[in-house]
Design a protein around this motif. Structure first.
Motif, PDB file in Angstrom:
ATOM      1  N   ALA A 151       0.910  -1.359  -0.046  1.00 16.82           N
ATOM      2  CA  ALA A 151      -0.213   0.030   0.070  1.00 16.82           C
ATOM      3  C   ALA A 151       0.686   1.079   0.021  1.00 16.82           C
ATOM      4  CB  ALA A 151      -0.863   0.149   1.023  1.00 16.82           C
ATOM      5  N   ILE A 152       1.926   1.246   0.780  1.00 14.45           N
ATOM      6  CA  ILE A 152       2.757   2.499   0.961  1.00 14.45           C
ATOM      7  C   ILE A 152       3.669   2.518  -0.431  1.00 14.45           C
ATOM      8  CG2 ILE A 152       2.879   2.584   3.463  1.00 14.45           C
ATOM      9  CD1 ILE A 152       5.339   1.422   3.409  1.00 14.45           C
ATOM     10  N   ALA A 153       3.886   1.424  -0.983  1.00 13.17           N
ATOM     11  CA  ALA A 153       4.623   1.679  -2.414  1.00 13.17           C
ATOM     12  C   ALA A 153       3.664   2.408  -3.550  1.00 13.17           C
ATOM     13  CB  ALA A 153       4.970   0.189  -2.933  1.00 13.17           C
ATOM     14  N   ALA A 154       2.225   2.047  -3.370  1.00  7.34           N
ATOM     15  CA  ALA A 154       1.262   2.762  -4.103  1.00  7.34           C
ATOM     16  C   ALA A 154       1.714   4.243  -3.868  1.00  7.34           C
ATOM     17  CB  ALA A 154       0.159   2.322  -4.185  1.00  7.34           C
ATOM     18  N   ALA A 155       1.443   4.541  -2.559  1.00 10.59           N
ATOM     19  CA  ALA A 155       1.510   5.962  -2.171  1.00 10.59           C
ATOM     20  C   ALA A 155       2.763   6.792  -2.520  1.00 10.59           C
ATOM     21  CB  ALA A 155       1.459   6.263  -0.710  1.00 10.59           C
ATOM     22  N   GLY A 156       4.020   5.912  -2.410  1.00  4.71           N
ATOM     23  CA  GLY A 156       5.168   6.530  -2.964  1.00  4.71           C
ATOM     24  C   GLY A 156       5.410   6.749  -4.496  1.00  4.71           C
ATOM     25  N   ILE A 157       4.737   5.878  -5.077  1.00  2.00           N
ATOM     26  CA  ILE A 157       4.715   6.517  -6.631  1.00  2.00           C
ATOM     27  C   ILE A 157       4.303   7.659  -6.838  1.00  2.00           C
ATOM     28  CG2 ILE A 157       3.553   5.583  -8.710  1.00  2.00           C
ATOM     29  CD1 ILE A 157       4.089   2.589  -7.718  1.00  2.00           C
ATOM     30  N   THR A 158       2.923   7.999  -6.261  1.00  3.99           N
ATOM     31  CA  THR A 158       2.277   9.125  -6.645  1.00  3.99           C
ATOM     32  C   THR A 158       3.113  10.444  -6.093  1.00  3.99           C
ATOM     33  OG1 THR A 158       0.166   8.015  -6.226  1.00  3.99           O
ATOM     34  CG2 THR A 158      -0.084  10.565  -5.944  1.00  3.99           C
ATOM     35  N   SER A 159       3.755  10.284  -5.112  1.00  2.62           N
ATOM     36  CA  SER A 159       4.683  11.535  -4.384  1.00  2.62           C
ATOM     37  C   SER A 159       5.658  11.944  -5.500  1.00  2.62           C
ATOM     38  CB  SER A 159       5.157  11.188  -3.200  1.00  2.62           C
ATOM     39  OG  SER A 159       6.257   9.928  -3.308  1.00  2.62           O
ATOM     40  N   GLY A 160       6.192  11.078  -6.348  1.00  2.00           N
ATOM     41  CA  GLY A 160       7.215  11.439  -7.120  1.00  2.00           C
ATOM     42  C   GLY A 160       6.756  12.185  -8.167  1.00  2.00           C
ATOM     43  N   SER A 161       5.553  11.822  -8.783  1.00  2.00           N
ATOM     44  CA  SER A 161       4.794  12.959  -9.816  1.00  2.00           C
ATOM     45  C   SER A 161       4.828  14.325  -9.380  1.00  2.00           C
ATOM     46  CB  SER A 161       3.268  12.007 -10.201  1.00  2.00           C
ATOM     47  OG  SER A 161       3.500  10.938 -10.791  1.00  2.00           O
ATOM     48  N   ILE A 162       4.461  14.490  -8.148  1.00  2.00           N
ATOM     49  CA  ILE A 162       3.986  15.868  -7.841  1.00  2.00           C
ATOM     50  C   ILE A 162       4.913  16.812  -6.961  1.00  2.00           C
ATOM     51  CG2 ILE A 162       1.525  15.428  -8.090  1.00  2.00           C
ATOM     52  CD1 ILE A 162       1.536  14.680  -4.859  1.00  2.00           C
ATOM     53  N   ALA A 163       6.075  16.011  -7.101  1.00  2.00           N
ATOM     54  CA  ALA A 163       7.403  16.423  -6.483  1.00  2.00           C
ATOM     55  C   ALA A 163       7.598  18.140  -6.848  1.00  2.00           C
ATOM     56  CB  ALA A 163       8.677  15.649  -6.706  1.00  2.00           C
ATOM     57  N   GLU A 164       8.336  18.518  -5.915  1.00  2.00           N
ATOM     58  CA  GLU A 164       8.946  20.073  -5.980  1.00  2.00           C
ATOM     59  C   GLU A 164       7.990  21.329  -6.077  1.00  2.00           C
ATOM     60  OE1 GLU A 164      13.058  20.233  -7.555  1.00  2.00           O
ATOM     61  OE2 GLU A 164      11.988  19.285  -9.309  1.00  2.00           O
ATOM     62  N   ARG A 165       6.675  21.035  -6.012  1.00  2.00           N
ATOM     63  CA  ARG A 165       5.418  22.044  -6.004  1.00  2.00           C
ATOM     64  C   ARG A 165       4.336  22.012  -5.348  1.00  2.00           C
ATOM     65  NH1 ARG A 165       5.571  18.416 -10.192  1.00  2.00           N
ATOM     66  NH2 ARG A 165       3.560  18.204 -11.849  1.00  2.00           N
ATOM     67  N   THR A 166       4.361  20.893  -4.433  1.00  2.00           N
ATOM     68  CA  THR A 166       3.181  20.584  -3.561  1.00  2.00           C
ATOM     69  C   THR A 166       3.124  20.889  -2.318  1.00  2.00           C
ATOM     70  OG1 THR A 166       2.767  18.727  -5.092  1.00  2.00           O
ATOM     71  CG2 THR A 166       1.467  18.623  -3.271  1.00  2.00           C
ATOM     72  N   GLN A 167       2.042  21.549  -1.900  1.00  2.00           N
ATOM     73  CA  GLN A 167       2.004  21.632  -0.316  1.00  2.00           C
ATOM     74  C   GLN A 167       2.036  20.375   0.471  1.00  2.00           C
ATOM     75  OE1 GLN A 167      -0.537  24.762   0.948  1.00  2.00           O
ATOM     76  NE2 GLN A 167      -1.436  25.542  -0.813  1.00  2.00           N
TER      77      GLN A 167
ATOM     78  N   GLU B 117       8.994  10.777 -13.725  1.00  2.00           N
ATOM     79  CA  GLU B 117       8.360   9.856 -14.919  1.00  2.00           C
ATOM     80  C   GLU B 117       7.427   8.929 -14.245  1.00  2.00           C
ATOM     81  OE1 GLU B 117      11.495   8.402 -17.493  1.00  2.00           O
ATOM     82  OE2 GLU B 117      12.427  10.366 -17.637  1.00  2.00           O
ATOM     83  N   ALA B 118       7.067   9.029 -13.018  1.00  2.00           N
ATOM     84  CA  ALA B 118       6.127   8.057 -12.350  1.00  2.00           C
ATOM     85  C   ALA B 118       4.996   7.540 -12.941  1.00  2.00           C
ATOM     86  CB  ALA B 118       5.803   8.626 -10.818  1.00  2.00           C
ATOM     87  N   ALA B 119       4.239   8.462 -13.378  1.00  2.00           N
ATOM     88  CA  ALA B 119       2.910   8.259 -14.301  1.00  2.00           C
ATOM     89  C   ALA B 119       3.335   7.297 -15.477  1.00  2.00           C
ATOM     90  CB  ALA B 119       2.090   9.364 -14.581  1.00  2.00           C
ATOM     91  N   GLN B 120       4.488   7.765 -16.384  1.00  2.00           N
ATOM     92  CA  GLN B 120       4.613   7.088 -17.595  1.00  2.00           C
ATOM     93  C   GLN B 120       5.000   5.642 -17.116  1.00  2.00           C
ATOM     94  OE1 GLN B 120       5.281  10.367 -16.493  1.00  2.00           O
ATOM     95  NE2 GLN B 120       6.499  11.639 -17.993  1.00  2.00           N
TER      96      GLN B 120
END
Length: 488
Positions: A128-144, A359-362
């Motif tokens: 489960a936390i692996a799935a969450a880790g994937i998402t965090s990479g896509s929105i890095a550097e600009r998310t509150q 490139e997490a989503a890709q």
């Protein structure tokens, strides 16, 4: 157990039945201990992938955001631990239930039982936390930071568990572990989660990155792509090797057990299938890495280590669905095509001005989807019979198994994309509308380590910073009213 006693009793003297029962019980106890130890060790391997995610993410972002991305990786594990304990495991595996969502074992009530032990929870939490880790990479550097806390709780506590119930629980509507009423008379073979984990994380990240928009400077005024390089190829390579190591728990560990034999008295049993799964995982990743190496060389003229690392991980993400039911030679095809899929998805992302720092989503979404299709094409009849003995024998289209499995897998991709889009897409849009998703432009230029986390991780110079920005080292207070988000 009855078969064991019946076979053993004639070989013993007086009190043969009692002696046979005693011996067989001891063997059964030993088997449970071996299988639980194997699953716990696999859980530790999968959890070690969090270190890999952290290093990969840290190396892929600019130095001014290092502490931010590292903290989000730590909190993915911590938040996921609590929410998966309270809700997620029950929604995923709380049988008996309906085909949509589980409804038992909240807070691990009634665990351990004949169906689940604590090791099962630990292993599934690591997924489960692996799935969450994937998402965090896509929105890095600009998310509150508050957005990370909200989405991680929702994803690990509800969105991901529902999908895993559909395809992994014994009563999920698309599961290959059902006893009857299989989807298209087949059910879905997603052994370790190309769809359940990787497409879920990739599509969630896709919506987050689309809604908040690209990083400042990622595309110039004419719309051309500008590379914002990560600050450490060393960390990227370290993270990649840690993920590679952890994948040997992710894929082979998904058997949950290692002791069952397929033919009594034979050298061949589930332990052989575990080994074969490790081999197919290795071959897919290696092939994808080499294909990416030469493919990017042809396209760009460079030997790029970051691209090779991403290609390797794309091969792993693709083979995850079918790793247990395909021949080793088929894994090479899987990795080769996965590399092409990743290169193609990255080209498409540039054309539509989509910005994903890792490139997490890709990688996870695109290559994960290919992995689901690949399994429906190349699953072997022999291995499907061994790994899924209770389901109808539907196997790969190219292996003579017909198109039912392919139809089920296409449905899997469509429903996962739809479910995650409806849930995570809506969540990110609500956060965006309330000004809780993206940080202000000033904070983004200065870097979140400086403005949000107490100071810089390193003494450094980023290539895209002006001299005046480099000289600004004061910690600024987070504004109570962030800059209104731009329209989507």
């Amino acid at each position: 157990m009855a078969t064991c006693s019946a076979d053993l009793a004639p070989l013993l003297g007086p009190n043969a039945t009692a002696a046979a029962d005693y011996i067989c019980n001891k063997f059964s106890d030993s088997s449970f201990a071996v299988d639980n130890t194997y699953l716990l060790f696999s859980a530790y391997l999968v959890f070690s992938m969090q270190l890999g995610f952290a290093m990969l993410c840290a190396g892929s972002v600019r130095a001014k955001n290092t502490m931010n991305i590292m903290l989000t990786n730590v909190l993915d594990a911590a938040i996921g631990g609590l929410f998966y304990y309270l809700f997620g495991f029950a929604f995923a595996f709380g049988s008996p239930s309906n085909g949509f969502i589980g409804r038992h074992h909240f807070g691990l009530r009634s665990v351990p039982s004949s169906s689940f032990d604590y090791s099962n929870f630990l292993y599934q939490w690591a997924f489960a936390i692996a799935a969450a880790g994937i998402t965090s990479g896509s929105i890095a550097e600009r998310t509150q930071f508050v957005a990370y806390l909200i989405y991680s709780s929702f994803l690990t506590g509800f969105v991901y568990p529902v999908v895993s119930h559909w395809f992994w629980a014994s009563d999920g509507w698309g599961s290959a572990f059902r006893t009857d009423d299989f989807l298209f008379g087949s059910g879905v073979i997603d052994f370790a989660g190309s769809g359940v984990v990787h497409i879920v994380g990739g599509v969630a990240g896709l919506w987050g990155a689309l809604i908040e928009g690209p990083r400042i400077g990622r595309f110039d005024h004419s719309g051309r792509s500008v590379t914002l390089r990560g600050h450490s190829a060393t960390l990227v390579v370290l993270g990649t090797f840690m993920l590679w190591f952890g994948w040997y728990g992710f894929n082979p560990g998904s058997f949950n057990r290692i002791s069952p034999f397929y033919t009594s008295g034979n050298y061949y049993g589930q332990w052989s299938a575990v080994g074969r799964t490790a081999v197919t995982t290795t071959l897919a990743g290696c092939t994808a890495a080499l294909t990416t190496l030469f493919g990017k060389r042809i396209l760009t003229g460079h030997w790029n280590v970051t691209d090779v690392c991403n290609g390797l991980l794309g091969g792993f993400a693709a083979i995850t669905a079918g790793c247990s039911v395909v021949e080793p030679w088929a894994a090479i095809i899987c990795g080769f095509v996965a590399a092409l899929v990743l290169i193609g998805c990255n080209k498409l992302a540039e054309k539509v001005k989509y910005d994903d720092p890792l490139e997490a989503a890709q990688l996870h979404g695109g290559c994960g989807a290919w992995g689901v299709i690949f399994t429906a094409l190349f699953a072997s009849e022999k291995y499907v019979r061994e790994v899924y003995p209770s389901r109808p024998v539907r196997y790969g289209l190219f292996m003579g198994g017909g198109g039912r499995l392919l139809a089920a897998h296409i449905i899997q991709i469509l429903v996962i994309v739809g479910w995650v889009s409806a849930t995570m897409g809506s969540l990110f849009y609500i956060l965006h509308k309330f000004g809780l998703l993206r940080i202000s432009g000033d904070d983004e230029l200065a870097g979140m380590d400086l403005t949000r986390h107490g100071g810089l991780a390193y003494v450094y110079d980023d290539e895209d910073e002006t001299e005046s920005q480099k000289q600004r080292t004061e910690l600024r207070k987070i504004e109570s009213h962030p800059t209104p988000p731009s329209s989507v």
